[in-house]
Design a protein around this motif. Structure first.
Motif, PDB file in Angstrom:
ATOM      1  N   PRO A 188       0.806  -1.215   0.000  1.00  0.00           N
ATOM      2  CA  PRO A 188       0.000   0.000   0.000  1.00  0.00           C
ATOM      3  C   PRO A 188       0.847   1.277   0.000  1.00  0.00           C
ATOM      4  CG  PRO A 188      -0.260  -1.186   2.075  1.00  0.00           C
ATOM      5  CD  PRO A 188       0.519  -2.057   1.154  1.00  0.00           C
ATOM      6  N   TYR A 189       2.133   1.171   0.352  1.00  0.00           N
ATOM      7  CA  TYR A 189       2.992   2.360   0.372  1.00  0.00           C
ATOM      8  C   TYR A 189       3.458   2.769  -1.012  1.00  0.00           C
ATOM      9  CZ  TYR A 189       2.985   1.423   5.316  1.00  0.00           C
ATOM     10  OH  TYR A 189       2.581   1.183   6.607  1.00  0.00           O
ATOM     11  N   GLY A 190       3.569   1.801  -1.934  1.00  0.00           N
ATOM     12  CA  GLY A 190       4.018   2.144  -3.274  1.00  0.00           C
ATOM     13  C   GLY A 190       4.307   0.917  -4.102  1.00  0.00           C
ATOM     14  N   SER A 191       4.469   1.132  -5.392  1.00  0.00           N
ATOM     15  CA  SER A 191       4.771   0.023  -6.298  1.00  0.00           C
ATOM     16  C   SER A 191       6.187  -0.469  -6.048  1.00  0.00           C
ATOM     17  CB  SER A 191       4.579   0.460  -7.757  1.00  0.00           C
ATOM     18  OG  SER A 191       5.270   1.661  -8.019  1.00  0.00           O
ATOM     19  N   GLY A 192       6.473  -1.673  -6.551  1.00  0.00           N
ATOM     20  CA  GLY A 192       7.790  -2.226  -6.309  1.00  0.00           C
ATOM     21  C   GLY A 192       8.073  -3.461  -7.131  1.00  0.00           C
ATOM     22  N   THR A 193       9.309  -3.905  -7.051  1.00  0.00           N
ATOM     23  CA  THR A 193       9.751  -5.097  -7.745  1.00  0.00           C
ATOM     24  C   THR A 193      10.810  -5.799  -6.908  1.00  0.00           C
ATOM     25  OG1 THR A 193      10.555  -5.964  -9.866  1.00  0.00           O
ATOM     26  CG2 THR A 193      11.610  -3.955  -9.058  1.00  0.00           C
ATOM     27  N   TYR A 194      11.061  -7.042  -7.235  1.00  0.00           N
ATOM     28  CA  TYR A 194      12.147  -7.800  -6.636  1.00  0.00           C
ATOM     29  C   TYR A 194      13.226  -7.966  -7.689  1.00  0.00           C
ATOM     30  CZ  TYR A 194       8.727  -9.018  -3.083  1.00  0.00           C
ATOM     31  OH  TYR A 194       7.790  -8.952  -2.094  1.00  0.00           O
ATOM     32  N   ALA A 195      14.447  -7.578  -7.370  1.00  0.00           N
ATOM     33  CA  ALA A 195      15.547  -7.682  -8.319  1.00  0.00           C
ATOM     34  C   ALA A 195      16.213  -9.047  -8.284  1.00  0.00           C
ATOM     35  CB  ALA A 195      16.590  -6.601  -8.028  1.00  0.00           C
ATOM     36  N   GLY A 196      15.934  -9.840  -7.252  1.00  0.00           N
ATOM     37  CA  GLY A 196      16.621 -11.115  -7.073  1.00  0.00           C
ATOM     38  C   GLY A 196      17.904 -10.891  -6.300  1.00  0.00           C
ATOM     39  N   PRO A 197      18.399 -11.932  -5.633  1.00  0.00           N
ATOM     40  CA  PRO A 197      19.606 -11.783  -4.816  1.00  0.00           C
ATOM     41  C   PRO A 197      20.823 -11.257  -5.584  1.00  0.00           C
ATOM     42  CG  PRO A 197      18.539 -13.870  -4.346  1.00  0.00           C
ATOM     43  CD  PRO A 197      17.826 -13.276  -5.530  1.00  0.00           C
ATOM     44  N   ASP A 198      20.893 -11.577  -6.886  1.00  0.00           N
ATOM     45  CA  ASP A 198      22.029 -11.111  -7.681  1.00  0.00           C
ATOM     46  C   ASP A 198      21.686  -9.909  -8.560  1.00  0.00           C
ATOM     47  OD1 ASP A 198      20.430 -12.212  -9.650  1.00  0.00           O
ATOM     48  OD2 ASP A 198      21.964 -13.590 -10.404  1.00  0.00           O
ATOM     49  N   GLY A 199      20.469  -9.379  -8.425  1.00  0.00           N
ATOM     50  CA  GLY A 199      20.059  -8.195  -9.175  1.00  0.00           C
ATOM     51  C   GLY A 199      19.658  -8.448 -10.612  1.00  0.00           C
ATOM     52  N   SER A 200      19.532  -9.708 -11.023  1.00  0.00           N
ATOM     53  CA  SER A 200      19.279 -10.008 -12.435  1.00  0.00           C
ATOM     54  C   SER A 200      17.803 -10.052 -12.817  1.00  0.00           C
ATOM     55  CB  SER A 200      19.931 -11.340 -12.802  1.00  0.00           C
ATOM     56  OG  SER A 200      19.296 -12.411 -12.092  1.00  0.00           O
ATOM     57  N   ARG A 201      16.899 -10.155 -11.841  1.00  0.00           N
ATOM     58  CA  ARG A 201      15.479 -10.268 -12.168  1.00  0.00           C
ATOM     59  C   ARG A 201      14.945  -8.911 -12.645  1.00  0.00           C
ATOM     60  NH1 ARG A 201      10.517  -9.253  -9.889  1.00  0.00           N
ATOM     61  NH2 ARG A 201       8.837 -10.672 -10.508  1.00  0.00           N
ATOM     62  N   GLN A 202      14.189  -8.942 -13.715  1.00  0.00           N
ATOM     63  CA  GLN A 202      13.560  -7.746 -14.255  1.00  0.00           C
ATOM     64  C   GLN A 202      12.102  -7.681 -13.782  1.00  0.00           C
ATOM     65  OE1 GLN A 202      15.200  -5.317 -16.265  1.00  0.00           O
ATOM     66  NE2 GLN A 202      16.845  -6.493 -15.302  1.00  0.00           N
ATOM     67  N   PRO A 203      11.522  -6.466 -13.711  1.00  0.00           N
ATOM     68  CA  PRO A 203      10.125  -6.361 -13.283  1.00  0.00           C
ATOM     69  C   PRO A 203       9.201  -7.184 -14.176  1.00  0.00           C
ATOM     70  CG  PRO A 203      11.158  -4.203 -13.317  1.00  0.00           C
ATOM     71  CD  PRO A 203      12.126  -5.160 -13.962  1.00  0.00           C
TER      72      PRO A 203
END
Length: 156
Positions: free
Chosen positions: A121-136
């Protein structure tokens, strides 16, 4: 990113892109701000904290009073601080008299259990993955678009 090219190279980080950089003196030119946060250990990164601290002159003048403010976030993992990173900005907003515009639950996709996804509820977001490789994901992009439209409608 405020790290030098030398340090980024040692970290094997990609080269910096030539994005426009917001500075405190430019903040008065806009009606609202959606702050993108790279959540680190459940809070804002040091670079964001330095930026907020550099806005003391604006605070003293009341230059940001009434301006809309919101957040979106990327964290490495679930339980990586999606909400706490965003709520860490509320003190900055409150001290400057800014009006917090959250995502809320304006987009029912936030309730989805079809796939792991960021947003609260605070805002949109994404998970990048532990190594930062995941895309939204498409779901996350859709929520972000809803958030932007909602925020823009309030600023207009």
């Amino acid at each position: 990113e405020t790290l030098s090219e030398e340090i980024l190279g040692k970290m094997s980080a990609p080269p910096k892109k030539d994005y426009p950089i917001m500075t405190p003196d430019k903040m008065t030119e806009y009606d609202g701000y959606l702050f993108g946060i790279s959540g680190r250990f459940g809070s804002v990164p040091a670079q964001m904290k330095v930026f907020m601290d550099s806005c003391g002159g604006l605070w003293m003048k009341g230059a940001l009073v009434g301006k809309a403010a919101g957040t979106f976030v990327s964290t490495g993992t679930q339980c990586g601080g999606q909400e706490s990173s965003q709520t860490a900005m509320l003190s900055f907003f409150a001290h400057n008299g800014m009006v917090f515009v959250p995502l809320g639950y304006i987009d029912q996709s936030v309730f989805s259990f079809d796939e792991p996804h960021g947003a609260s509820p605070y805002g949109s977001g994404t998970y990048a993955g532990p190594d930062g490789s995941r895309q939204p994901s498409d779901l996350e992009k859709g929520v972000a678009e809803s958030h932007g439209k909602h925020f823009g409608g309030i600023c207009a």
